[in-house]
Design an enzyme around this catalytic site. Structure first.
Site, PDB file in Angstrom:
ATOM      1  N   ASN A  52       0.873  -1.179   0.000  1.00 35.27           N
ATOM      2  CA  ASN A  52       0.000   0.000   0.000  1.00 35.27           C
ATOM      3  C   ASN A  52       0.909   1.227   0.000  1.00 35.27           C
ATOM      4  OD1 ASN A  52      -1.823   2.038   0.471  1.00 35.27           O
ATOM      5  ND2 ASN A  52      -2.268   1.428   2.604  1.00 35.27           N
ATOM      6  N   TRP A  53       1.048   1.834  -1.161  1.00 40.35           N
ATOM      7  CA  TRP A  53       1.975   2.973  -1.276  1.00 40.35           C
ATOM      8  C   TRP A  53       1.393   4.243  -0.658  1.00 40.35           C
ATOM      9  CZ3 TRP A  53       4.089   2.485  -7.041  1.00 40.35           C
ATOM     10  CH2 TRP A  53       4.816   1.292  -7.141  1.00 40.35           C
ATOM     11  N   LYS A  54       0.136   4.196  -0.266  1.00 45.44           N
ATOM     12  CA  LYS A  54      -0.546   5.365   0.325  1.00 45.44           C
ATOM     13  C   LYS A  54      -0.375   6.584  -0.593  1.00 45.44           C
ATOM     14  CE  LYS A  54       0.256   3.414   4.845  1.00 45.44           C
ATOM     15  NZ  LYS A  54       0.081   3.567   6.274  1.00 45.44           N
TER      16      LYS A  54
ATOM     17  N   HIS B 116      -9.513   0.864   4.812  1.00 48.51           N
ATOM     18  CA  HIS B 116      -8.246   1.062   5.530  1.00 48.51           C
ATOM     19  C   HIS B 116      -8.487   2.003   6.711  1.00 48.51           C
ATOM     20  CE1 HIS B 116      -4.161   2.370   6.395  1.00 48.51           C
ATOM     21  NE2 HIS B 116      -3.746   1.279   5.752  1.00 48.51           N
TER      22      HIS B 116
ATOM     23  N   GLU C  87      -6.906   4.424   7.829  1.00 50.38           N
ATOM     24  CA  GLU C  87      -6.717   5.859   7.536  1.00 50.38           C
ATOM     25  C   GLU C  87      -7.961   6.437   6.873  1.00 50.38           C
ATOM     26  OE1 GLU C  87      -2.984   5.440   5.487  1.00 50.38           O
ATOM     27  OE2 GLU C  87      -2.033   4.917   7.385  1.00 50.38           O
TER      28      GLU C  87
ATOM     29  N   GLU D 283      -5.442  -5.318  10.620  1.00 53.88           N
ATOM     30  CA  GLU D 283      -4.471  -4.245  10.825  1.00 53.88           C
ATOM     31  C   GLU D 283      -4.789  -3.513  12.128  1.00 53.88           C
ATOM     32  OE1 GLU D 283      -2.478  -3.011   6.956  1.00 53.88           O
ATOM     33  OE2 GLU D 283      -4.250  -1.770   7.153  1.00 53.88           O
TER      34      GLU D 283
ATOM     35  N   GLY E 162       2.057   2.201  10.751  1.00 51.21           N
ATOM     36  CA  GLY E 162       2.965   3.335  10.601  1.00 51.21           C
ATOM     37  C   GLY E 162       3.624   3.785  11.898  1.00 51.21           C
TER      38      GLY E 162
ATOM     39  N   SER F  28       3.257  -2.150  10.470  1.00 58.20           N
ATOM     40  CA  SER F  28       4.705  -2.086  10.666  1.00 58.20           C
ATOM     41  C   SER F  28       5.412  -3.404  10.344  1.00 58.20           C
ATOM     42  CB  SER F  28       5.033  -1.611  12.081  1.00 58.20           C
ATOM     43  OG  SER F  28       4.517  -0.305  12.291  1.00 58.20           O
TER      44      SER F  28
ATOM     45  N   GLY G 180       4.759   1.360   4.857  1.00 60.78           N
ATOM     46  CA  GLY G 180       6.079   1.989   4.752  1.00 60.78           C
ATOM     47  C   GLY G 180       7.130   1.141   4.044  1.00 60.78           C
TER      48      GLY G 180
HETATM   49  C1  PEP Z   1      -0.823  -0.016   5.923  1.00 57.54           C
HETATM   50  O1  PEP Z   1      -0.784   1.061   5.360  1.00 57.54           O
HETATM   51  O2  PEP Z   1      -1.774  -0.779   5.691  1.00 57.54           O
HETATM   52  C2  PEP Z   1       0.236  -0.357   6.861  1.00 57.54           C
HETATM   53  C3  PEP Z   1       0.153  -1.490   7.475  1.00 57.54           C
HETATM   54  O3  PEP Z   1       1.257   0.558   7.008  1.00 57.54           O
HETATM   55  P1  PEP Z   1       2.688   0.268   7.718  1.00 57.54           P
HETATM   56  O4  PEP Z   1       3.212  -1.008   7.137  1.00 57.54           O
HETATM   57  O5  PEP Z   1       3.515   1.448   7.376  1.00 57.54           O
HETATM   58  O6  PEP Z   1       2.418   0.129   9.186  1.00 57.54           O
END
Ligand code: PEP
Length: 258
Positions: A9-11, A95, A97, A167, A173, A213, A235
């Site tokens: 997931n490049w966000k 997600h 976010e 998640e 993050g 993470s 990330g």
């Molecule tokens: C995500 O964006 O779904 C995620 C798990 O981010 P990160 O790996 O940066 O925690």
């Protein structure tokens, strides 16, 4: 045996050329590792360019969101048909976010999930508890509410195309990864809920990703858990080496050991 699935997931990162460069590197390293399904989810504006690079590889293209209507007066939104048009096979839905910053609810997640399926996209539905909810021992209640909300009207036939990403919000993050035991406990709970919803046979086919993470260093132990079938990576998916190491960890944990 469930085929492991690792999605990046490049966000809201990387301009078009940066996205192209990263996709080329990932394709060169794991673009023919068929035993693991790899999905890259760039921003909308890079979908077409990244899709062209991935076209002759085993890597799938995914979007980070959609709107449920096929077309119409919905300024700023992108429909499932438009995602299909640029080559998407997957779409991330719900997600944390989006739930936190853009007001998504279990109801909107359900509508997006149903629309994705109706228009031939495979949904990666994200669920997970906040730190406050975990500390109040509400983790399972939250997961149950999110699962019931998303899948109320779903049938066992839909289940085959479904990926669920567990998640924990406190791990996204933050550099604070769930322990392998915490991840397995939540995934086992989700799998049991799916057995109750559909059947043991259907639940056994649904892939459950862990997200929060995930790094090259912790991926192998997370992926070594029975009910962890892959990862949704934020990330670390922005660095080709780190992402490839996570894909390799999935490959080794789920196929070499099998
Ligand atoms: C995500 O964006 O779904 C995620 C798990 O981010 P990160 O790996 O940066 O925690």
């Amino acid at each position: 045996m469930r085929r492991p699935i690792v999605a990046g997931n490049w966000k809201m990162n990387l301009a078009v050329q940066e996205g192209r460069d990263l996709a080329e590197k990932i394709k060169a390293s794991c673009g023919n590792w068929n035993a693991v399904e790899v999905v890259l989810c760039p921003v909308y504006t890079s979908l077409s360019a990244v899709g062209q690079i991935l076209a002759d590889s085993s890597i799938s293209l995914g979007a980070q969101n959609l709107f449920w209507e096929p077309s119409g007066a919905y300024t700023g939104e992108v429909s499932p048909l438009m995602l299909r048009d640029v080559g998407c096979r997957y779409v991330i839905i719900g997600h944390s976010e989006r739930r936190t910053y853009f007001g998504e609810t279990d109801e909107t997640v359900k509508r997006k999930f149903q629309s994705a399926l109706k228009h031939g996209l495979k949904p990666i539905v994200c669920i997970g508890e906040t730190l406050k909810e975990r500390e109040a021992n509400q983790t399972f209640a939250v997961l149950e509410r999110q699962l019931a909300g998303a899948f109320t009207d779903a049938s066992a036939a839909d289940a085959d195309k479904l990926v669920i990403a567990y998640e924990p919000v406190w791990a996204i993050g933050t550099g604070k990864t769930a322990t392998p035991d915490q991840a397995q406990e939540a995934h086992a709970f989700i799998r049991k809920w799916l057995v109750g919803k559909w059947s043991a046979e259907t639940a056994a086919k649904i892939r459950l990703q862990y997200g929060g993470s995930v790094t090259a260093d912790n991926a192998a132990t997370l992926m070594g858990q029975t009910d962890v079938d892959g990862a949704l990576v934020g990330g670390a998916s922005l660095k080709a080496d780190a992402f490839t190491a996570i894909v390799r960890a999935a490959l080794e944990a789920k196929t070499v050991a099998a």
